[in-house]
Design a protein around this motif. Structure first.
Motif, PDB file in Angstrom:
ATOM      1  N   UNK A  30      50.267 -22.607 -37.980  1.00 45.92           N
ATOM      2  CA  UNK A  30      49.314 -22.819 -39.093  1.00 45.92           C
ATOM      3  C   UNK A  30      48.077 -22.234 -39.173  1.00 45.92           C
ATOM      4  N   UNK A  31      47.400 -22.316 -38.028  1.00 44.61           N
ATOM      5  CA  UNK A  31      46.119 -21.626 -37.800  1.00 44.61           C
ATOM      6  C   UNK A  31      46.261 -19.944 -37.653  1.00 44.61           C
ATOM      7  N   UNK A  32      46.919 -19.458 -37.280  1.00 43.15           N
ATOM      8  CA  UNK A  32      47.634 -17.974 -37.213  1.00 43.15           C
ATOM      9  C   UNK A  32      47.610 -17.615 -38.631  1.00 43.15           C
ATOM     10  N   UNK A  33      48.425 -18.341 -39.416  1.00 46.07           N
ATOM     11  CA  UNK A  33      48.653 -18.069 -40.841  1.00 46.07           C
ATOM     12  C   UNK A  33      47.317 -17.825 -41.563  1.00 46.07           C
ATOM     13  N   UNK A  34      46.409 -19.053 -41.327  1.00 41.38           N
ATOM     14  CA  UNK A  34      45.176 -19.095 -41.995  1.00 41.38           C
ATOM     15  C   UNK A  34      44.411 -17.855 -41.800  1.00 41.38           C
ATOM     16  N   UNK A  35      44.286 -17.453 -40.506  1.00 43.75           N
ATOM     17  CA  UNK A  35      43.705 -16.114 -40.021  1.00 43.75           C
ATOM     18  C   UNK A  35      44.316 -14.922 -40.801  1.00 43.75           C
ATOM     19  N   UNK A  36      45.721 -14.957 -40.922  1.00 48.31           N
ATOM     20  CA  UNK A  36      46.289 -13.891 -41.194  1.00 48.31           C
ATOM     21  C   UNK A  36      46.040 -13.552 -42.902  1.00 48.31           C
ATOM     22  N   UNK A  37      46.031 -14.709 -43.663  1.00 49.49           N
ATOM     23  CA  UNK A  37      45.652 -14.620 -44.911  1.00 49.49           C
ATOM     24  C   UNK A  37      44.031 -14.124 -45.103  1.00 49.49           C
ATOM     25  N   UNK A  38      43.162 -14.514 -44.310  1.00 53.01           N
ATOM     26  CA  UNK A  38      41.983 -13.929 -44.343  1.00 53.01           C
ATOM     27  C   UNK A  38      41.930 -12.557 -44.164  1.00 53.01           C
ATOM     28  N   UNK A  39      42.467 -12.284 -43.057  1.00 50.27           N
ATOM     29  CA  UNK A  39      42.625 -10.779 -43.002  1.00 50.27           C
ATOM     30  C   UNK A  39      43.238  -9.881 -44.104  1.00 50.27           C
ATOM     31  N   UNK A  40      44.523 -10.127 -44.757  1.00 49.11           N
ATOM     32  CA  UNK A  40      45.059  -9.763 -45.705  1.00 49.11           C
ATOM     33  C   UNK A  40      44.336  -9.567 -46.803  1.00 49.11           C
ATOM     34  N   UNK A  41      43.610 -10.751 -47.379  1.00 47.89           N
ATOM     35  CA  UNK A  41      42.402 -10.701 -48.391  1.00 47.89           C
ATOM     36  C   UNK A  41      41.484  -9.915 -48.115  1.00 47.89           C
ATOM     37  N   UNK A  42      40.759  -9.810 -47.044  1.00 51.99           N
ATOM     38  CA  UNK A  42      39.702  -8.715 -46.631  1.00 51.99           C
ATOM     39  C   UNK A  42      40.129  -7.298 -46.760  1.00 51.99           C
ATOM     40  N   UNK A  43      41.324  -7.174 -46.132  1.00 51.30           N
ATOM     41  CA  UNK A  43      41.758  -5.520 -46.387  1.00 51.30           C
ATOM     42  C   UNK A  43      42.209  -5.266 -47.614  1.00 51.30           C
ATOM     43  N   UNK A  44      42.595  -6.176 -48.737  1.00 49.09           N
ATOM     44  CA  UNK A  44      43.055  -5.943 -50.010  1.00 49.09           C
ATOM     45  C   UNK A  44      41.613  -5.657 -50.746  1.00 49.09           C
ATOM     46  N   UNK A  45      40.630  -6.328 -50.554  1.00 48.57           N
ATOM     47  CA  UNK A  45      39.315  -6.253 -51.416  1.00 48.57           C
ATOM     48  C   UNK A  45      38.540  -4.957 -50.876  1.00 48.57           C
ATOM     49  N   UNK A  46      38.678  -4.494 -49.674  1.00 51.73           N
ATOM     50  CA  UNK A  46      37.991  -3.585 -49.006  1.00 51.73           C
ATOM     51  C   UNK A  46      38.415  -1.911 -49.657  1.00 51.73           C
ATOM     52  N   UNK A  47      37.567  -1.580 -50.338  1.00 46.58           N
ATOM     53  CA  UNK A  47      38.053  -0.017 -51.269  1.00 46.58           C
ATOM     54  C   UNK A  47      37.815   1.008 -50.093  1.00 46.58           C
ATOM     55  N   UNK A  48      37.192   0.816 -48.976  1.00 48.18           N
ATOM     56  CA  UNK A  48      37.190   1.683 -47.952  1.00 48.18           C
ATOM     57  C   UNK A  48      38.492   1.750 -47.218  1.00 48.18           C
ATOM     58  N   UNK A  49      39.402   0.973 -47.313  1.00 50.58           N
ATOM     59  CA  UNK A  49      40.296   0.921 -46.429  1.00 50.58           C
ATOM     60  C   UNK A  49      41.553   1.456 -47.221  1.00 50.58           C
ATOM     61  N   UNK A  50      42.319   2.578 -46.787  1.00 52.42           N
ATOM     62  CA  UNK A  50      43.231   3.363 -47.573  1.00 52.42           C
ATOM     63  C   UNK A  50      44.688   2.941 -47.202  1.00 52.42           C
ATOM     64  N   UNK A  51      44.951   2.557 -46.041  1.00 51.49           N
ATOM     65  CA  UNK A  51      46.341   1.889 -45.731  1.00 51.49           C
ATOM     66  C   UNK A  51      46.161   0.887 -44.632  1.00 51.49           C
ATOM     67  N   UNK A  52      47.427   0.479 -44.041  1.00 49.42           N
ATOM     68  CA  UNK A  52      47.493  -0.713 -43.075  1.00 49.42           C
ATOM     69  C   UNK A  52      48.464  -0.672 -42.312  1.00 49.42           C
TER      70      UNK A  52
END
Length: 266
Positions: A30-52
């Motif tokens: 559960x703790x890992x999933x919370x951090x995974x969600x945070x990372x994915x939301x950060x990446x999705x919102x960052x326009x400077x990131x082109x791919x994952x």
């Protein structure tokens, strides 16, 4: 951005997310999933990131759900088991949806075993590249549960319905060569170059218009469920947005400038 259970690095506009619980073969707590969600939301919102690129630390990609977490849920008071399970499922589905609907290309770089939720997580990405040590197993049946990470949706679209049933009903292990032949894995490479190869592929996939990529991916993700009319309708709306984008304008103006430039004479 670096977290304990999820490591996120961005280089040359490519985000590399590493599931970082190698002692547990990156089983999703559960703790890992919370951090995974945070990372994915950060990446999705960052326009400077082109791919994952998504990969796992150590010898495994992801061993699935955390068994300790399953034990904890079973030991909850009888009147709370159902709601606790429902709440957990909401978190699982939110995580997988963030991965699947990420508005930029996502590649799973599978370095070892991807089992249960781990196999589903790889499928939630747009593409899968795997090393010679990779394997896949929809092993939910061995725990008396059903695939809850999207496998019942994604796997039939990769391998066809009868083969998806066989893999899910048996929960058997699929090695990397069979995974390639079945269409589960898109590319096979060596473990030594796996992440680098995935990053290079991600750079190639993400170099186009971010606006066009995001809109195209959104429509393609629904295309099996939509009618021809609906795909055309959504495509028309998306094209209208693309017409107003900076990327489209700059591309057209650059083409016109080159077309009107006088030819060099020797």
């Amino acid at each position: 951005m670096s977290l304990t259970l999820i490591d996120l690095k961005v280089e040359n506009s490519i985000a590399t997310i590493t599931l970082n619980r190698p002692d547990k073969r990156n089983a999703m707590s559960d703790a890992m999933r919370t951090q995974f969600i945070d990372a994915l939301e950060h990446v999705a919102a960052d326009k400077g990131i082109k791919a994952v690129v998504l990969t796992g630390a150590g010898k495994g990609f992801c061993a699935g759900g955390d068994i300790a977490g399953m034990e904890k849920r079973m030991n909850a008071p009888a009147g709370e088991v159902g709601f606790n399970g429902w709440h957990r499922q909401q978190r699982v589905h939110h995580t997988q949806a963030l991965l699947h609907t990420m508005p930029k290309p996502v590649i799973a770089a599978v370095n070892g075993a991807a089992s249960g939720l781990g196999a589903d997580t790889a499928l939630a990405c747009d593409f899968i590249i795997a090393s010679e040590w990779a394997s896949f197993a929809w092993s939910y049946i061995h725990r008396g549960i059903v695939p809850d990470g999207g496998g019942m949706y994604f796997l039939p679209r990769r391998v066809g319905l009868p083969r998806a049933k066989e893999l899910i009903f048996t929960g058997r292990k699929v090695d990397v060569d069979e995974a390639v032949s079945l269409g589960i894995v898109d590319r096979k490479t060596s473990a030594a170059t796996l992440v680098a190869d995935a990053q290079a592929w991600a750079a190639e996939l993400g170099k186009g218009s971010a606006t066009a990529l995001a809109l195209t991916k959104t429509i393609l993700n629904q295309s099996f469920e939509l009618s021809t009319h609906d795909v055309f309708a959504q495509g028309s709306q998306a094209q209208g947005i693309c017409y107003t984008s900076t990327e489209h304008r700059e591309s057209v103006m650059s083409f016109l400038a080159k077309a009107s430039a006088p030819a060099n004479k020797e």
